[in-house]
Scaffold this active site. Structure first.
Site, PDB file in Angstrom:
ATOM      1  CD  GLU A   3      29.752  19.913 -16.624  1.00 53.28           C
ATOM      2  OE1 GLU A   3      29.464  19.062 -16.675  1.00 53.28           O
ATOM      3  OE2 GLU A   3      28.883  20.889 -17.201  1.00 53.28           O
ATOM      4  CD  GLU A  30      42.964  -0.826 -25.781  1.00 51.05           C
ATOM      5  OE1 GLU A  30      42.455  -2.218 -26.187  1.00 51.05           O
ATOM      6  OE2 GLU A  30      43.770  -0.101 -25.674  1.00 51.05           O
ATOM      7  CB  CYS A  83      22.062  24.818 -24.414  1.00 50.42           C
ATOM      8  SG  CYS A  83      23.567  23.302 -25.308  1.00 50.42           S
TER       9      CYS A  83
HETATM   10  P1  FAD Z   1      16.350  26.390 -22.554  1.00 47.25           P
HETATM   11  O1  FAD Z   1      17.390  25.963 -23.458  1.00 47.25           O
HETATM   12  O2  FAD Z   1      16.645  26.511 -21.878  1.00 47.25           O
HETATM   13  O3  FAD Z   1      15.059  27.815 -23.665  1.00 47.25           O
HETATM   14  C1  FAD Z   1      14.135  27.948 -23.226  1.00 47.25           C
HETATM   15  C2  FAD Z   1      14.089  29.373 -23.869  1.00 47.25           C
HETATM   16  O4  FAD Z   1      12.520  30.080 -22.850  1.00 47.25           O
HETATM   17  C3  FAD Z   1      14.887  30.264 -23.325  1.00 47.25           C
HETATM   18  O5  FAD Z   1      15.556  30.916 -24.350  1.00 47.25           O
HETATM   19  C4  FAD Z   1      14.294  31.248 -21.822  1.00 47.25           C
HETATM   20  O6  FAD Z   1      14.923  32.674 -21.713  1.00 47.25           O
HETATM   21  C5  FAD Z   1      12.759  31.809 -22.917  1.00 47.25           C
HETATM   22  N1  FAD Z   1      11.897  31.734 -22.022  1.00 47.25           N
HETATM   23  C6  FAD Z   1      11.900  31.101 -20.118  1.00 47.25           C
HETATM   24  N2  FAD Z   1      10.309  31.880 -20.556  1.00 47.25           N
HETATM   25  C7  FAD Z   1       9.869  32.455 -21.210  1.00 47.25           C
HETATM   26  C8  FAD Z   1       8.274  32.290 -21.287  1.00 47.25           C
HETATM   27  N3  FAD Z   1       7.859  33.259 -21.303  1.00 47.25           N
HETATM   28  N4  FAD Z   1       7.716  33.319 -22.815  1.00 47.25           N
HETATM   29  C9  FAD Z   1       9.480  33.712 -23.599  1.00 47.25           C
HETATM   30  N5  FAD Z   1      10.460  32.947 -23.529  1.00 47.25           N
HETATM   31  C10 FAD Z   1      10.781  32.418 -22.703  1.00 47.25           C
HETATM   32  N6  FAD Z   1      23.109  20.227 -21.277  1.00 47.25           N
HETATM   33  C11 FAD Z   1      23.651  19.009 -22.088  1.00 47.25           C
HETATM   34  O7  FAD Z   1      23.188  18.317 -22.494  1.00 47.25           O
HETATM   35  N7  FAD Z   1      24.764  18.870 -22.664  1.00 47.25           N
HETATM   36  C12 FAD Z   1      25.710  19.583 -20.999  1.00 47.25           C
HETATM   37  O8  FAD Z   1      26.476  20.130 -21.299  1.00 47.25           O
HETATM   38  C13 FAD Z   1      24.913  20.974 -20.413  1.00 47.25           C
HETATM   39  N8  FAD Z   1      25.858  21.533 -19.597  1.00 47.25           N
HETATM   40  C14 FAD Z   1      25.344  22.306 -18.926  1.00 47.25           C
HETATM   41  C15 FAD Z   1      25.979  23.491 -18.274  1.00 47.25           C
HETATM   42  C16 FAD Z   1      25.431  24.272 -17.884  1.00 47.25           C
HETATM   43  C17 FAD Z   1      25.554  25.540 -16.712  1.00 47.25           C
HETATM   44  C18 FAD Z   1      23.464  24.868 -18.092  1.00 47.25           C
HETATM   45  C19 FAD Z   1      23.172  26.093 -17.195  1.00 47.25           C
HETATM   46  C20 FAD Z   1      23.148  23.822 -18.376  1.00 47.25           C
HETATM   47  C21 FAD Z   1      23.168  23.049 -19.180  1.00 47.25           C
HETATM   48  N9  FAD Z   1      22.732  22.042 -19.651  1.00 47.25           N
HETATM   49  C22 FAD Z   1      23.530  21.052 -20.072  1.00 47.25           C
HETATM   50  C23 FAD Z   1      21.598  21.457 -19.704  1.00 47.25           C
HETATM   51  C24 FAD Z   1      20.867  22.129 -20.668  1.00 47.25           C
HETATM   52  O9  FAD Z   1      21.185  23.076 -21.122  1.00 47.25           O
HETATM   53  C25 FAD Z   1      19.137  22.378 -21.079  1.00 47.25           C
HETATM   54  O10 FAD Z   1      18.516  20.768 -20.624  1.00 47.25           O
HETATM   55  C26 FAD Z   1      18.749  22.919 -21.951  1.00 47.25           C
HETATM   56  O11 FAD Z   1      18.958  23.399 -22.565  1.00 47.25           O
HETATM   57  C27 FAD Z   1      17.000  22.362 -21.821  1.00 47.25           C
HETATM   58  O12 FAD Z   1      16.464  23.307 -23.230  1.00 47.25           O
HETATM   59  P2  FAD Z   1      15.012  23.863 -23.327  1.00 47.25           P
HETATM   60  O13 FAD Z   1      14.554  24.256 -24.541  1.00 47.25           O
HETATM   61  O14 FAD Z   1      14.172  23.134 -21.908  1.00 47.25           O
HETATM   62  O15 FAD Z   1      15.294  25.510 -21.794  1.00 47.25           O
END
Ligand code: FAD
Ligand code: NA7
Length: 532
Positions: A242, A510, A95
């Protein structure tokens, strides 16, 4: 060689009502000494941490911070594997780095370009509005500076809250042991009572020649060094629309290649209105088509071969090809077989019940969950509630229904609850009433903006209490509009309640309080002052 981290004999426990105490770590039942002091009955704890979180993104960080507040000892492992182009980023997850935040900033950049042209109609003296263009490098730098500042604040916050941050890629050694592979390849073993999987996902690439070598994804676009130029976006989901929307808004020639339908899973009438509106703004759509191969020409541009529905092959040349064809949960890398963690075969995701996996001490939140909305606030909310259940004696569970969302396309589409199709499938057409209206935002009059696509729809039960099942809004600031109605839906909003709500004039929100035309009636939902 693997090294076992030393288990500290003492840890610092902090309570809201107490000073800092050094107590032997481990927690069980709280003991009260006098009025203010809360301490914990100490038993020998065999693990370094109460909770280890895999993934420092939206869900993982929320859970970690909440757990620490509740007295748990917590570590977060976060590691970003660079994209094939070499893009990487800091702490905070999708995010913050390559999702919602840079996307919203680029969306805003596109809206501002539009506003410059509108401003002339409102009397602003702009020398030659037709000559304005975006400086991609300046935009990218501004966006990345903001992202880096958020990375920094996130790290400081973890340090202040005493969450141990480990920059390592984690995988399961056993049910209570995580191996963290550091940047230098060294492995660190960490033990924990509970483990939370919050590793999110990464974009897919199609299995066609040239896709990985020459294509990019949303992981690259927000920090792309050179201006994207003429762009092909493959995929017509939320992210494809988007990205295409803001690129077109910035003046780049943009094409979306649609394999089947627009915005699968969303209300299809609304999805098609979004596409029509984008097409009117200049986005090109190639329907029922799939890319076949990408080649790099001598001039550095990309020659894309694509196949239409009849199997005929076509070519076109682009500067950038962006794949937005869905995302893969990063679960295989966790070596789930080492702990018997079950994954859903088709998606590789985790089918958790109340964030509990099939392994008793292993939990999961966020994008790794099967059939749950892939949205930041969902991951955050589920992470916090889980931490409270684990460490705060709470029983509150995450409710994944009626979660609102918005597609910033850039005229926004916000929705909450069921689509018209879902409502009909669940209740039958006879039991559903659909109210709808086109409307004209006041601010669209003066610059004579196209209002053809400003549309609201309310999906309700036809009888009984006329409960509202879904609300859909296309128009300016749809995200802001739909958020409040999402709270109303949580409180079981009915159509009579909506009709008895007094609107705020002149707003676009509204319009929801004014809808009265049912689709069933066949009456024209276009207001007289509009669209003629
Ligand atoms: P993430 O935020 O993906 O975090 C996971 C983390 O774990 C990452 O840093 C990754 O590198 C790390 N990781 C992975 N594997 C390992 C491992 N084995 N060991 C250690 N670290 C690891 N959501 C909204 O609500 N509004 C929006 O407007 C929106 N826009 C978006 C636009 C785009 C282009 C994208 C791609 C997504 C968007 N989203 C939006 C979705 C949102 O970003 C995700 O739903 C959210 O980030 C999910 O959170 P998470 O904690 O599941 O995973
Ligand atoms: P989505 O919403 O799953 O959309 C993927 C799109 O890509 C969709 O239009 C698919 O068409 C299309 N697709 C999938 N595979 C291919 C291939 N191989 N070739 C061409 N087109 C393809 O994914 P997003 O990336 O937009 O977003 C995922 C989530 O991340 C989203 O929910 C946000 O909350 C954050 P289809 O309809 O399947 O025919």
């Amino acid at each position: 060689m693997a090294t076992l981290t030393r288990i500290p004999r003492f840890t610092t426990f902090r309570s809201k009502n107490a000073n800092l105490f050094d107590l032997p770590r481990s927690r069980s039942k709280p003991l009260l000494f006098g009025k203010a002091i809360v301490a914990y009955l100490c038993t020998e704890n065999k693990y370094t941490y109460d909770l280890v979180v895999l993934g420092g993104g939206s869900g993982g960080l929320a859970a970690a911070k909440e757990a620490v507040e509740l007295g748990a000892k917590v570590a977060v492992l976060d590691y970003v594997t660079p994209t094939p182009l070499g893009t990487k980023w800091g702490l905070g997850g999708t995010c913050v780095n390559v999702g919602c935040i840079p996307k919203k900033l680029m969306h805003q950049a596109a809206l501002l370009g539009e506003a410059v042209h509108e401003a002339v109609a409102f009397g602003w003296q702009i020398p030659d509005p037709s000559s304005i263009s975006i400086d991609w490098c300046a935009l990218k730098t501004a966006v990345q500076n903001h992202v880096k500042s958020v990375n920094w604040v996130t790290r400081v916050e973890l340090r202040n809250k005493k969450v141990d941050y480990i920059n390592a890629l984690g995988y399961f050694k056993d049910q209570h042991t995580i191996a963290g592979v550091m940047k230098n390849g060294e492995e660190k073993l960490i033990t924990a009572q509970n483990i939370l999987i919050a590793v999110g996902g990464r974009p897919n690439y199609p299995d066609i020649p040239g896709a990985i070598e020459y294509g990019i994804t949303s992981d690259d676009i927000f920090s792309l060094e050179q201006s994207p130029g003429k762009t092909l976006v493959v995929g017509a989901g939320y992210i494809g629309l988007e990205c295409a929307g803001f690129l077109n808004g910035m003046g780049f020639d943009t094409t979306i290649m649609v394999r089947s339908i627009i915005l699968r899973g969303f209300d299809q009438q609304m999805a098609n209105i979004v596409a029509e509106e984008m097409a009117e703004r200049g986005v090109h759509f190639v329907y029922e088509a799939k890319p076949k191969a990408i080649e790099k020409q001598a001039d550095g541009r990309l020659l894309v071969h694509w196949v239409d529905k009849d199997g005929e092959v076509h070519q076109d040349v682009y500067d950038t090809v962006l794949f937005a064809i869905g995302r893969r949960a990063l679960t295989k890398e966790l070596k789930p077989e080492n702990v018997g963690l079950k994954l859903v075969k088709e998606s590789g995701k985790i089918d958790a019940v109340n964030e509990q996996t099939n392994v008793p001490n292993i939990f999961a939140v966020g994008d790794v969950l099967h059939k749950k909305p892939e949205l930041t606030p969902v991951a955050i909310h589920a992470g916090k509630l889980l931490a409270r259940r684990l460490y705060g004696n709470s029983t509150a569970k995450m409710d994944y229904t009626n979660v609102a969302t918005t597609v910033f396309s850039p005229l926004e589409y916000g929705c909450v609850g069921l689509s018209e199709e879902q409502a009909i499938a669940m209740h039958g057409e006879e039991k559903i009433e659909v109210y709808h209206a086109y409307y004209k935002p006041t601010e669209f009059f003066v610059p004579q903006k196209n209002v053809k696509h400003c549309y609201v729809k309310v999906v309700a039960l036809r009888h009984d209490d006329q409960r509202i099942l879904g609300m859909h809004f296309i128009g300016p600031s749809a995200g802001e509009v739909i958020q409040g109605f999402a709270a109303a839906l949580k409180c079981n909003l009915t159509f009579p309640m909506l009709k008895s709500t007094v609107g705020i004039h002149p707003t676009t929100a509204e319009e929801f309080t004014r809808v009265f035309i049912t689709k069933r009636s066949g009456m024209d939902p276009t207001p007289q002052s509009c669209c003629s």
